[in-house]
Design a protein around this motif. Structure first.
Motif, mmCIF file in Angstrom:
data_model
loop_
_atom_site.group_PDB
_atom_site.id
_atom_site.type_symbol
_atom_site.label_atom_id
_atom_site.label_comp_id
_atom_site.label_asym_id
_atom_site.label_seq_id
_atom_site.Cartn_x
_atom_site.Cartn_y
_atom_site.Cartn_z
ATOM 1 N N SER A 51 0.815 -1.223 0.000
ATOM 2 C CA SER A 51 0.000 0.000 0.000
ATOM 3 C C SER A 51 0.845 1.268 0.000
ATOM 4 N N HIS A 52 1.987 1.235 0.693
ATOM 5 C CA HIS A 52 2.875 2.399 0.729
ATOM 6 C C HIS A 52 3.379 2.740 -0.671
ATOM 7 N N HIS A 53 3.836 1.722 -1.392
ATOM 8 C CA HIS A 53 4.339 1.954 -2.744
ATOM 9 C C HIS A 53 3.212 2.310 -3.705
ATOM 10 N N LEU A 122 13.347 -15.640 -6.289
ATOM 11 C CA LEU A 122 14.464 -15.258 -5.423
ATOM 12 C C LEU A 122 14.040 -14.416 -4.220
ATOM 13 N N ASP A 123 12.751 -14.171 -4.083
ATOM 14 C CA ASP A 123 12.297 -13.312 -2.984
ATOM 15 C C ASP A 123 12.593 -13.914 -1.608
ATOM 16 N N ARG A 124 12.559 -15.214 -1.510
ATOM 17 C CA ARG A 124 12.805 -15.866 -0.212
ATOM 18 C C ARG A 124 13.987 -16.825 -0.280
ATOM 19 N N ALA A 125 14.863 -16.592 -1.255
ATOM 20 C CA ALA A 125 15.970 -17.532 -1.470
ATOM 21 C C ALA A 125 17.291 -16.933 -0.999
ATOM 22 N N PHE A 172 21.705 -9.154 -1.303
ATOM 23 C CA PHE A 172 21.785 -8.000 -2.194
ATOM 24 C C PHE A 172 20.960 -8.175 -3.473
ATOM 25 N N ILE A 173 20.388 -9.335 -3.674
ATOM 26 C CA ILE A 173 19.528 -9.546 -4.836
ATOM 27 C C ILE A 173 18.212 -8.793 -4.613
ATOM 28 N N MET A 178 11.079 -4.299 -4.941
ATOM 29 C CA MET A 178 12.053 -3.273 -5.342
ATOM 30 C C MET A 178 12.088 -3.123 -6.857
ATOM 31 N N MET A 179 12.059 -4.245 -7.563
ATOM 32 C CA MET A 179 12.099 -4.207 -9.020
ATOM 33 C C MET A 179 10.852 -3.550 -9.586
ATOM 34 N N THR A 180 9.708 -3.824 -8.985
ATOM 35 C CA THR A 180 8.454 -3.209 -9.422
ATOM 36 C C THR A 180 8.524 -1.690 -9.318
ATOM 37 N N VAL A 181 9.026 -1.203 -8.194
ATOM 38 C CA VAL A 181 9.136 0.243 -7.991
ATOM 39 C C VAL A 181 10.114 0.851 -8.997
ATOM 40 N N LYS A 182 11.235 0.182 -9.231
ATOM 41 C CA LYS A 182 12.225 0.694 -10.184
ATOM 42 C C LYS A 182 11.641 0.737 -11.596
ATOM 43 N N ASN A 183 10.914 -0.292 -11.991
ATOM 44 C CA ASN A 183 10.268 -0.297 -13.307
ATOM 45 C C ASN A 183 9.268 0.848 -13.424
ATOM 46 N N PHE A 184 8.482 1.040 -12.371
ATOM 47 C CA PHE A 184 7.498 2.125 -12.377
ATOM 48 C C PHE A 184 8.175 3.483 -12.530
#
Length: 199
Positions: A51-53, A122-125, A172-173, A178-184
């Motif tokens: 919700s914050h993003h 990779l979210d939980r890896a 660091f992956i 994070m990727m969603t926000v960067k794409n946006f």
């Protein structure tokens, strides 16, 4: 020696955090044209981000289009409060949705943004991976000309990060969030950079 080790560690960290964002405009122009008499309606953003993003995305999109259009942009929430629009407009509107906007409002353009998390392997890896894993996301902005009932702009920003079988996944992956926000953010930067303003 200690300083050299610190620099080397920082370089490795930065390299593991870096990943490119690719853009695809399809058959459309890179530029959106902003002129003084045209009004923009910003659709509710469709996203699985937290919700914050989601709030940040809505705020930044409205701010950008208000700045570029000289305050001739309005979000869906404000339009509904003013009883300009009664119901929701889908992120991928059909002709009948655009016809309703044409009949009931004086907006010229509809801006729709969606984000998608395609893979989150990779979210939980962490540590050595026993199989190939991948994070993959994209964000999509589409703009419709309400008067002609046609799509006039499309931009897809997408990125992926992967780890092969036997390689280590580290903290660091980037996560799919994070990727969603960067794409946006890449969408907004492209609109701003390529905007054609005529007043």
């Amino acid at each position: 020696m200690k300083k050299s080790f610190s620099y080397l560690f920082l370089l490795i960290v930065l390299q593991s955090c870096y990943y490119p964002v690719h853009k695809d405009y399809g058959i459309y122009s890179k530029s959106l044209v902003f002129s003084g008499d045209k009004k923009w309606l910003i659709n509710t953003i469709k996203t699985t981000a937290d919700s914050h993003h989601k709030e940040m995305m809505a705020r930044k999109t409205l701010e950008l289009f208000q700045n570029l259009s000289h305050d001739k942009a309005c979000n869906m929430e404000t339009a509904k409060q003013g009883d300009i629009i009664k119901g929701p407009i889908p992120a991928d509107p059909q002709t009948e949705d655009l016809e309703a906007l044409k009949t009931d409002t004086d907006f010229d353009y509809l801006v729709s943004i969606s984000t998608f998390k395609v893979r989150d392997g990779l979210d939980r890896a962490l540590g050595n991976q026993y199989e190939y894993q991948k994070n993959e996301t994209f964000a999509l902005m589409e703009v419709y000309d309400i008067k002609t009932l046609k799509k006039m702009y499309s931009l897809k920003s997408y990125s992926e990060v992967s780890v092969d079988k036997g390689q280590k996944a580290t903290i660091f992956i980037p996560s799919t969030e994070m990727m969603t926000v960067k794409n946006f953010m890449s969408l907004l930067k492209s609109v701003k950079k390529n905007a054609v303003i005529t007043y």
